[in-house]
Scaffold this motif. Structure first.
Motif, PDB file in Angstrom:
ATOM      1  N   UNK A 240       0.827  -1.213   0.000  1.00 17.31           N
ATOM      2  CA  UNK A 240       0.000   0.000   0.000  1.00 17.31           C
ATOM      3  C   UNK A 240       0.858   1.259   0.000  1.00 17.31           C
ATOM      4  N   UNK A 241       1.945   1.240   0.751  1.00 22.55           N
ATOM      5  CA  UNK A 241       2.840   2.402   0.770  1.00 22.55           C
ATOM      6  C   UNK A 241       3.519   2.595  -0.575  1.00 22.55           C
ATOM      7  N   UNK A 242       3.858   1.496  -1.237  1.00 19.42           N
ATOM      8  CA  UNK A 242       4.472   1.603  -2.559  1.00 19.42           C
ATOM      9  C   UNK A 242       3.479   2.130  -3.584  1.00 19.42           C
ATOM     10  N   UNK A 243       2.261   1.586  -3.574  1.00 19.37           N
ATOM     11  CA  UNK A 243       1.245   2.015  -4.533  1.00 19.37           C
ATOM     12  C   UNK A 243       0.869   3.482  -4.344  1.00 19.37           C
ATOM     13  N   UNK A 244       0.964   3.964  -3.108  1.00 22.19           N
ATOM     14  CA  UNK A 244       0.597   5.352  -2.823  1.00 22.19           C
ATOM     15  C   UNK A 244       1.513   6.344  -3.543  1.00 22.19           C
ATOM     16  N   UNK A 245       2.662   5.877  -3.986  1.00 22.16           N
ATOM     17  CA  UNK A 245       3.596   6.758  -4.686  1.00 22.16           C
ATOM     18  C   UNK A 245       3.219   6.925  -6.155  1.00 22.16           C
ATOM     19  N   UNK A 246       2.237   6.139  -6.613  1.00 22.04           N
ATOM     20  CA  UNK A 246       1.674   6.280  -7.964  1.00 22.04           C
ATOM     21  C   UNK A 246       2.739   6.144  -9.056  1.00 22.04           C
ATOM     22  N   UNK A 247       3.665   5.183  -8.846  1.00 22.48           N
ATOM     23  CA  UNK A 247       4.639   4.845  -9.888  1.00 22.48           C
ATOM     24  C   UNK A 247       4.629   3.325 -10.025  1.00 22.48           C
ATOM     25  N   UNK A 248       3.580   2.837 -10.662  1.00 22.88           N
ATOM     26  CA  UNK A 248       3.342   1.402 -10.729  1.00 22.88           C
ATOM     27  C   UNK A 248       4.415   0.689 -11.526  1.00 22.88           C
ATOM     28  N   UNK A 249       4.826  -0.471 -11.027  1.00 24.97           N
ATOM     29  CA  UNK A 249       5.771  -1.330 -11.718  1.00 24.97           C
ATOM     30  C   UNK A 249       5.284  -2.765 -11.661  1.00 24.97           C
ATOM     31  N   UNK A 250       6.009  -3.647 -12.343  1.00 21.97           N
ATOM     32  CA  UNK A 250       5.539  -5.024 -12.480  1.00 21.97           C
ATOM     33  C   UNK A 250       5.465  -5.768 -11.144  1.00 21.97           C
ATOM     34  N   UNK A 251       6.403  -5.514 -10.230  1.00 18.71           N
ATOM     35  CA  UNK A 251       6.366  -6.242  -8.966  1.00 18.71           C
ATOM     36  C   UNK A 251       5.218  -5.763  -8.079  1.00 18.71           C
ATOM     37  N   UNK A 252       4.921  -4.482  -8.140  1.00 18.78           N
ATOM     38  CA  UNK A 252       3.762  -3.978  -7.405  1.00 18.78           C
ATOM     39  C   UNK A 252       2.471  -4.599  -7.945  1.00 18.78           C
ATOM     40  N   UNK A 253       2.366  -4.705  -9.274  1.00 19.76           N
ATOM     41  CA  UNK A 253       1.158  -5.290  -9.876  1.00 19.76           C
ATOM     42  C   UNK A 253       1.023  -6.761  -9.483  1.00 19.76           C
ATOM     43  N   UNK A 254       2.127  -7.508  -9.512  1.00 24.57           N
ATOM     44  CA  UNK A 254       2.070  -8.902  -9.095  1.00 24.57           C
ATOM     45  C   UNK A 254       1.706  -9.024  -7.620  1.00 24.57           C
ATOM     46  N   UNK A 255       2.254  -8.131  -6.813  1.00 23.31           N
ATOM     47  CA  UNK A 255       1.933  -8.160  -5.382  1.00 23.31           C
ATOM     48  C   UNK A 255       0.462  -7.841  -5.140  1.00 23.31           C
ATOM     49  N   UNK A 256      -0.109  -6.953  -5.952  1.00 25.44           N
ATOM     50  CA  UNK A 256      -1.525  -6.630  -5.807  1.00 25.44           C
ATOM     51  C   UNK A 256      -2.398  -7.854  -6.075  1.00 25.44           C
ATOM     52  N   UNK A 257      -2.025  -8.660  -7.063  1.00 26.91           N
ATOM     53  CA  UNK A 257      -2.748  -9.905  -7.329  1.00 26.91           C
ATOM     54  C   UNK A 257      -2.636 -10.830  -6.117  1.00 26.91           C
ATOM     55  N   UNK A 258      -1.416 -10.978  -5.594  1.00 26.76           N
ATOM     56  CA  UNK A 258      -1.209 -11.842  -4.432  1.00 26.76           C
ATOM     57  C   UNK A 258      -2.004 -11.347  -3.227  1.00 26.76           C
TER      58      UNK A 258
END
Length: 381
Positions: free
Chosen positions: A249-267
């Protein structure tokens, strides 16, 4: 000696030596020599500053080795008795070492081995046991990697994406021998997250935590593979899940999406569901859409086809699957699953048998074989 402390100090000390002018191979050798000296001395006379002690001794070992080589010019270097790290020194040096171990000139296997040795602080024997290869083979691999990066200097920022790919490879090796590589990857990624402010480092750490939290439920008492839908969710590590979600959540709040954040969101969406039936497959498809947009990865498209099959029905999943290369790993297994859900057990059984023949590990092969046997028994009955 405190093994955990030494493993933490390994990249910091080697990084200092590299910054002072030692090439990587010489720095790593000098550090190993300093550890031998520490075993001899520390029990009776432990240092106030273990890192400073190791830096001092390792640097002296390096100088001794350099001076002993008649073909190389002498160096005059002033060394304090027990130097204190300069402000920011540990951060800069350790981060430099991460980039060195993930240098683009190295093969993935060599980069992983070097990272485990220099950043993770594992012995050559431990790494060899983890990869189920002879110690001599692993020693040669590490030696070649050290020669490859010898003399490399960093006059510009390294490639974080390369470092993350190496750590992701370590994590995906899972567990073998007496070293838990998944747990080791989490430990090293935590260290990287502590010294660099990068949203994708946080995304990878979150992804690892969320996947690792499900590990206790991935196999049954008999060692058989348990699919996600059939896992006992009461065995998932809720503390690790909560930490992974918080990091994400802290990473996503920075609004610079990357592939690992997207995979983590699925998880995270899988972890949030109390039962398999409560999984929010619509959101998962949306996250896979983001991942495909970011990477155009065939693996992401394959996983998206599974999610579409759950969200919109197996026919929709099969349609999404049809555009992908059948040679893609797990393609046949996914097709078998979707055909079974679509009410075609004969095709599913045939595909499960085919998938078992090309499975990458024994547990997966046995699982797919059982799936085929189950459907064939139903067809015969």
């Amino acid at each position: 000696m405190d093994e955990a402390l030494l493993r933490t100090l390994t990249p910091e000390v080697i990084g200092v030596l590299v910054r002072r002018g030692a090439d990587f191979a010489a720095a790593e050798d000098a550090f190993q020599d300093s550890l031998v000296e520490a075993v001899r001395v520390w029990r009776d006379d432990p240092p106030r500053d273990p890192k400073g002690w190791l830096v001092t001794v390792a640097w002296r070992k390096f100088l001794d080795a350099t001076r002993a080589d008649a073909s190389r010019r002498r160096r005059e270097v002033a060394v304090d008795a027990e130097p204190e790290p300069e402000p920011g020194e540990a951060v800069d040096d350790t981060l430099r070492l991460y980039f060195l171990c993930a240098h683009p000139s190295l093969t993935p296997a060599s980069a992983v081995a070097l990272t485990l040795r220099a950043v993770g602080g594992l012995t050559t024997r431990q790494i060899a046991q983890a990869y189920l290869v002879p110690e001599a083979t692993m020693a040669q691999r590490i030696s070649r990697a050290k020669r490859t990066v010898a003399g490399v200097r960093f006059d510009r920022p390294g490639d974080v994406a390369t470092v993350l790919r190496v750590l992701y490879l370590v994590f995906n090796e899972g567990y073998s021998g007496d070293v838990d590589l998944a747990a080791e990857a989490i430990r090293i990624t935590r260290q990287l997250a502590a010294i660099t402010d990068h949203e994708e480092v946080a995304g990878l750490l979150a992804l690892m935590l969320l996947h690792h939290a499900r590990r206790p439920a991935r196999t049954g008492p008999d060692g058989r593979l348990v699919p996600l839908a059939d896992q006992d969710r009461g065995r998932w590590d809720t503390g690790m899940i909560a930490e992974g979600v918080d990091v994400l959540q802290k990473a996503l709040a920075r609004d610079r999406l990357g592939e690992y954040q997207a995979q983590a969101a699925v998880a995270a969406l899988h972890a949030d569901a109390q039962t398999a039936a409560e999984t929010d497959w619509v959101q998962i498809v949306e996250w896979y859409d983001e991942l495909v947009h970011l990477t155009d990865s065939p693996v992401a498209r394959l996983n998206r086809a599974v999610a579409v099959g759950e969200a919109d029905g197996p026919r929709a999943g099969l349609t999404a699957l049809a555009s992908l290369d059948p040679a893609l790993p797990r393609h046949t297994a996914v097709a078998a699953y979707l055909h079974e859900r679509d009410g075609d057990p004969a095709t599913a059984a045939r595909l499960y048998s085919q998938a078992a023949q090309s499975a990458s590990n024994l547990a997966e092969r046995e699982h797919l074989t059982r799936q085929a046997a189950r459907l064939n028994a139903r067809l015969r009955g």
